[in-house]
Design a protein around this motif. Structure first.
Motif, PDB file in Angstrom:
ATOM      1  N   ASN A  43       5.886 -10.905 -22.547  1.00  0.00           N
ATOM      2  CA  ASN A  43       6.300 -11.060 -21.363  1.00  0.00           C
ATOM      3  C   ASN A  43       6.356 -10.311 -20.198  1.00  0.00           C
ATOM      4  OD1 ASN A  43       8.555 -12.711 -20.031  1.00  0.00           O
ATOM      5  ND2 ASN A  43       9.871 -10.930 -20.235  1.00  0.00           N
ATOM      6  N   ILE A  47       4.394 -11.311 -16.491  1.00  0.00           N
ATOM      7  CA  ILE A  47       5.078 -11.197 -15.362  1.00  0.00           C
ATOM      8  C   ILE A  47       4.374 -10.186 -14.422  1.00  0.00           C
ATOM      9  CG2 ILE A  47       7.035 -10.007 -14.454  1.00  0.00           C
ATOM     10  CD1 ILE A  47       7.862 -12.764 -15.745  1.00  0.00           C
ATOM     11  N   SER A  48       3.656  -9.260 -15.124  1.00  0.00           N
ATOM     12  CA  SER A  48       2.844  -8.366 -14.446  1.00  0.00           C
ATOM     13  C   SER A  48       1.633  -9.089 -13.511  1.00  0.00           C
ATOM     14  CB  SER A  48       2.186  -7.230 -15.153  1.00  0.00           C
ATOM     15  OG  SER A  48       3.284  -6.647 -15.653  1.00  0.00           O
ATOM     16  N   ARG A  50       1.451 -12.115 -13.100  1.00  0.00           N
ATOM     17  CA  ARG A  50       1.970 -13.118 -11.888  1.00  0.00           C
ATOM     18  C   ARG A  50       2.361 -12.391 -10.700  1.00  0.00           C
ATOM     19  NH1 ARG A  50       7.029 -17.215 -13.468  1.00  0.00           N
ATOM     20  NH2 ARG A  50       6.846 -18.628 -11.702  1.00  0.00           N
ATOM     21  N   SER A  51       2.659 -11.244 -10.958  1.00  0.00           N
ATOM     22  CA  SER A  51       2.981 -10.495  -9.784  1.00  0.00           C
ATOM     23  C   SER A  51       1.786 -10.142  -8.932  1.00  0.00           C
ATOM     24  CB  SER A  51       3.910  -9.175 -10.103  1.00  0.00           C
ATOM     25  OG  SER A  51       5.209  -9.335 -10.683  1.00  0.00           O
ATOM     26  N   ILE A  55       1.542 -11.234  -5.182  1.00  0.00           N
ATOM     27  CA  ILE A  55       1.811 -10.361  -4.187  1.00  0.00           C
ATOM     28  C   ILE A  55       0.382  -9.597  -3.645  1.00  0.00           C
ATOM     29  CG2 ILE A  55       2.513  -7.825  -3.927  1.00  0.00           C
ATOM     30  CD1 ILE A  55       4.795  -8.516  -5.606  1.00  0.00           C
ATOM     31  N   PRO A  96       1.056   6.226  -5.454  1.00  0.00           N
ATOM     32  CA  PRO A  96       2.302   5.690  -5.526  1.00  0.00           C
ATOM     33  C   PRO A  96       3.468   6.716  -6.017  1.00  0.00           C
ATOM     34  CG  PRO A  96       0.808   4.970  -7.208  1.00  0.00           C
ATOM     35  CD  PRO A  96       0.100   5.755  -6.349  1.00  0.00           C
ATOM     36  N   VAL A  99       4.214   8.275  -2.906  1.00  0.00           N
ATOM     37  CA  VAL A  99       4.916   7.538  -1.875  1.00  0.00           C
ATOM     38  C   VAL A  99       6.347   7.344  -2.606  1.00  0.00           C
ATOM     39  CG1 VAL A  99       5.210   5.217  -1.054  1.00  0.00           C
ATOM     40  CG2 VAL A  99       3.065   6.144  -1.032  1.00  0.00           C
ATOM     41  N   GLY A 100       6.541   7.320  -3.543  1.00  0.00           N
ATOM     42  CA  GLY A 100       7.737   6.952  -4.303  1.00  0.00           C
ATOM     43  C   GLY A 100       8.659   8.259  -4.380  1.00  0.00           C
ATOM     44  N   ILE A 103       9.832   8.395  -0.755  1.00  0.00           N
ATOM     45  CA  ILE A 103      10.966   7.533  -0.457  1.00  0.00           C
ATOM     46  C   ILE A 103      12.167   7.750  -1.289  1.00  0.00           C
ATOM     47  CG2 ILE A 103      11.651   5.235  -1.002  1.00  0.00           C
ATOM     48  CD1 ILE A 103       8.971   4.302  -0.177  1.00  0.00           C
ATOM     49  N   THR A 104      12.111   8.372  -2.389  1.00  0.00           N
ATOM     50  CA  THR A 104      13.457   8.857  -3.116  1.00  0.00           C
ATOM     51  C   THR A 104      14.186   9.901  -2.570  1.00  0.00           C
ATOM     52  OG1 THR A 104      12.175   7.943  -5.271  1.00  0.00           O
ATOM     53  CG2 THR A 104      14.045   9.329  -5.544  1.00  0.00           C
ATOM     54  N   ARG A 106      13.891  10.842   0.317  1.00  0.00           N
ATOM     55  CA  ARG A 106      14.920  10.525   1.822  1.00  0.00           C
ATOM     56  C   ARG A 106      16.268   9.969   1.261  1.00  0.00           C
ATOM     57  NH1 ARG A 106      12.921   5.139   4.660  1.00  0.00           N
ATOM     58  NH2 ARG A 106      14.376   4.287   3.236  1.00  0.00           N
ATOM     59  N   GLY A 107      16.110   9.145   0.070  1.00  0.00           N
ATOM     60  CA  GLY A 107      17.621   8.520  -0.307  1.00  0.00           C
ATOM     61  C   GLY A 107      18.682   9.279  -0.806  1.00  0.00           C
ATOM     62  N   VAL A 108      18.037  10.367  -1.832  1.00  0.00           N
ATOM     63  CA  VAL A 108      18.789  10.842  -2.999  1.00  0.00           C
ATOM     64  C   VAL A 108      19.670  11.953  -1.852  1.00  0.00           C
ATOM     65  CG1 VAL A 108      18.574  12.919  -4.282  1.00  0.00           C
ATOM     66  CG2 VAL A 108      17.452  10.716  -4.840  1.00  0.00           C
TER      67      VAL A 108
ATOM     68  N   GLU B 139      11.738   1.549  -6.750  1.00  0.00           N
ATOM     69  CA  GLU B 139      12.355   2.438  -5.406  1.00  0.00           C
ATOM     70  C   GLU B 139      11.619   2.130  -4.466  1.00  0.00           C
ATOM     71  OE1 GLU B 139      14.735   5.408  -5.310  1.00  0.00           O
ATOM     72  OE2 GLU B 139      15.648   4.894  -7.568  1.00  0.00           O
ATOM     73  N   ILE B 140      10.311   1.986  -4.380  1.00  0.00           N
ATOM     74  CA  ILE B 140       9.641   1.423  -3.312  1.00  0.00           C
ATOM     75  C   ILE B 140      10.074   0.041  -2.711  1.00  0.00           C
ATOM     76  CG2 ILE B 140       7.133   1.087  -2.272  1.00  0.00           C
ATOM     77  CD1 ILE B 140       6.365   3.334  -4.260  1.00  0.00           C
ATOM     78  N   LYS B 192      21.204   3.856  -1.324  1.00  0.00           N
ATOM     79  CA  LYS B 192      20.234   4.847  -0.673  1.00  0.00           C
ATOM     80  C   LYS B 192      19.624   3.939   0.241  1.00  0.00           C
ATOM     81  CE  LYS B 192      18.685   6.334  -4.999  1.00  0.00           C
ATOM     82  NZ  LYS B 192      18.165   6.858  -5.858  1.00  0.00           N
ATOM     83  N   TYR B 193      19.247   2.903  -0.046  1.00  0.00           N
ATOM     84  CA  TYR B 193      18.140   2.173   1.051  1.00  0.00           C
ATOM     85  C   TYR B 193      18.715   0.975   1.936  1.00  0.00           C
ATOM     86  CZ  TYR B 193      15.130   4.585  -2.278  1.00  0.00           C
ATOM     87  OH  TYR B 193      14.616   5.779  -3.133  1.00  0.00           O
TER      88      TYR B 193
END
Lengths: 202, 280
Positions: A43, A47-48, A50-51, A55, A96, A99-100, A103-104, A106-108, B139-140, B192-193
């Motif tokens: 599965n 899914i990967s 397909r993504s 995308i 990644p 970047v992750g 982004i994290t 910034r939110g945390v 998260e991204i 968060k976002y």
């Protein structure tokens, strides 16, 4: 009673899985869990792929040509399998992650630190259920945080404070355990319901 | 004295499979027994219900599915009853999932269960609701969707979003009047976002196991409300009138916990008698 073959296969696999607990470890149980692992992997693969198709590949074919760059970088990750060329995979792996992380962070800070601190700044008298709720919350927060201050030896009056924090921590773990037990019981109830529905009893 | 030791020894030597058999038989019996236990409405589920009820008709709702097939017994009924409530209120629904990879099967299962309600209220796919499927990136993905929702090229069936009229006015997080995150696998990242930067209203629907992790986001006013577990789902079913399996499962859950309490009691009594017998 169910007529779909897939439902009966799931019925059989459910019983095989429970044979471990109801009887003992056996080859049928191992067959069931290996089947589960294989289905999950299959599965995930579908899914990967397909993504990637929706995308990355579809936009490239539609004219967004610069998407070739991240696709190429993704392929360089596979070079990590070859020791001689593994260094070529590092930019694609680290990008990644960076970047992750950015982004994290910034939110945390806002959601997990600043707003949580603000939430503890409440009147000492008052609360949702009793007048001492807020005071109790502040005491719990301070004692538990004190427990995790390892730069000071936990003895004397400070040790007393940290001991109280540890008791509250243990209470919290008890709550976690109880909540986990509720969830696991719910899963069991759901599977038994599936068995009953397959047999046409519900 | 010897009788007490014998009893505690028997309890000590009780095989785990015996307990499992007792548990399974009780669960089967509880499902088949036609008992009805009273369910009182709690503040948590009432808060979620009031938020959905108070939204103006036609509001844009992001329905995020972040649980997999294994968690369906607990989160599935929650998602179904919330979805049905949204449909009855006439809200536009955008479905997607970010954490688990079997979002397609879970989302399709939810839609299968709510088909009758969709037909009753003449909901049209692509106009009133849409399923965007699994969005990779974790998260991204949350952060990117909040800034630019149109990075979604197509829905779960491969239909370009330009052909889906429900997506016409969706730009970013501010385009949504409410986010409902049905999540069991991780901590809700919409806080968060989406909520903090854009002020998007947020409801969390989670499992009992996940509730302790999500509760900190309720107090400071980041998420407006949270419901968790089959108990709240059963209450929600009563409030909405969409009666499902959650209400019937209350007897089963109660029976399991009564057995657990009984076993804890018996175990502690056996331990006490063993101590009295002088054994360590």
């Amino acid at each position: 009673m169910a007529i779909d073959v897939g439902v009966w296969i799931a019925f059989a696999l459910t019983l095989l899985t429970y044979s471990y607990f109801l009887a003992k470890d056996n080859i049928l149980f191992r067959f069931a869990i290996i089947t589960l692992s294989a289905c999950v992997m299959g599965n995930v693969l579908v899914i990967s792929l397909r993504s990637i198709h929706s995308i990355a590949l579809m936009p490239i074919l539609s004219g967004t040509v610069y998407y070739v760059i991240p696709v190429f970088m993704g392929l360089t990750i596979l070079l990590g399998l070859f020791r001689k060329h593994a260094y070529l995979s590092r930019p694609a792996v680290s990008l990644p992650i960076g970047v992750g992380l950015g982004i994290t962070v910034r939110g945390v800070f806002e959601s997990d630190i600043r707003r949580q601190i603000i939430a503890t700044m409440t009147p000492l008298v008052g609360g949702k259920y009793t007048p001492i709720d807020n005071l109790l919350m502040i005491v719990i927060v301070i004692t538990i945080i004190s427990y995790f201050v390892f730069t000071k030896e936990q003895k004397g009056s400070w040790g007393g404070i940290t001991r109280v924090g540890r008791i509250f921590l243990m209470g919290m773990f008890g709550v976690f355990f109880a909540n986990t037990a509720v969830t696991r019981f719910t899963y069991l109830a759901g599977r038994v319901l599936f068995l009953l529905q397959t047999l046409g009893l519900m | 004295m010897s009788t007490k030791i014998g009893l505690s020894e028997r309890i000590d030597n009780l095989s785990p499979s015996t307990l499992w058999w007792i548990l399974i038989i009780i669960v089967f019996g509880a499902w088949l027994a036609p008992l009805k236990s009273p369910i009182l409405i709690s503040d948590e589920s009432r808060a979620v219900y009031d938020i959905v009820e108070s939204l103006p008709q036609g509001s844009m709702v992001l329905f995020s599915i972040n649980f997999d097939t294994g968690n369906y017994p607990e989160a599935g009924p929650e998602a179904e009853v919330l979805f049905k409530h949204l449909v009855r209120k006439g809200h536009k629904i955008v479905m997607l999932g970010i954490w688990p990879r079997d979002v397609p099967s879970v989302s399709q299962r939810i839609l299968n269960e709510v088909t009758s309600v969709l037909n009753e209220y003449d909901y049209e796919y692509g106009v009133d609701y849409v399923n965007l499927g699994y969005i990779p990136g974790l998260e991204i993905a949350y952060a990117q969707l909040a800034d630019d929702f149109k990075i979604m090229g197509a829905d779960i069936h491969g239909t370009p979003i330009s052909q889906l009229s429900i997506m016409d006015n969706i730009v970013n997080a501010e385009s949504f009047d409410l986010v409902i995150d049905v999540i069991t696998l991780n901590i809700c990242a919409y806080v968060k976002y989406w909520t903090i930067p854009y002020g998007t209203r947020l409801i969390i629907a989670t499992s009992v196991h996940g509730s302790t992790s999500e509760l900190p986001f309720i107090g400071p006013g980041m998420a407006e409300a949270m419901m968790y577990g089959l108990r709240h789902t059963a209450e929600y079913e009563i409030m909405t009138g969409f009666v499902g399996m959650a209400g019937k499962s209350m007897n089963v859950i109660s029976a399991q916990f009564l057995l657990l309490l009984l076993m804890i009691l018996i175990g502690n009594i056996a331990f006490f008698f063993k101590k009295m017998g002088g054994e360590d």
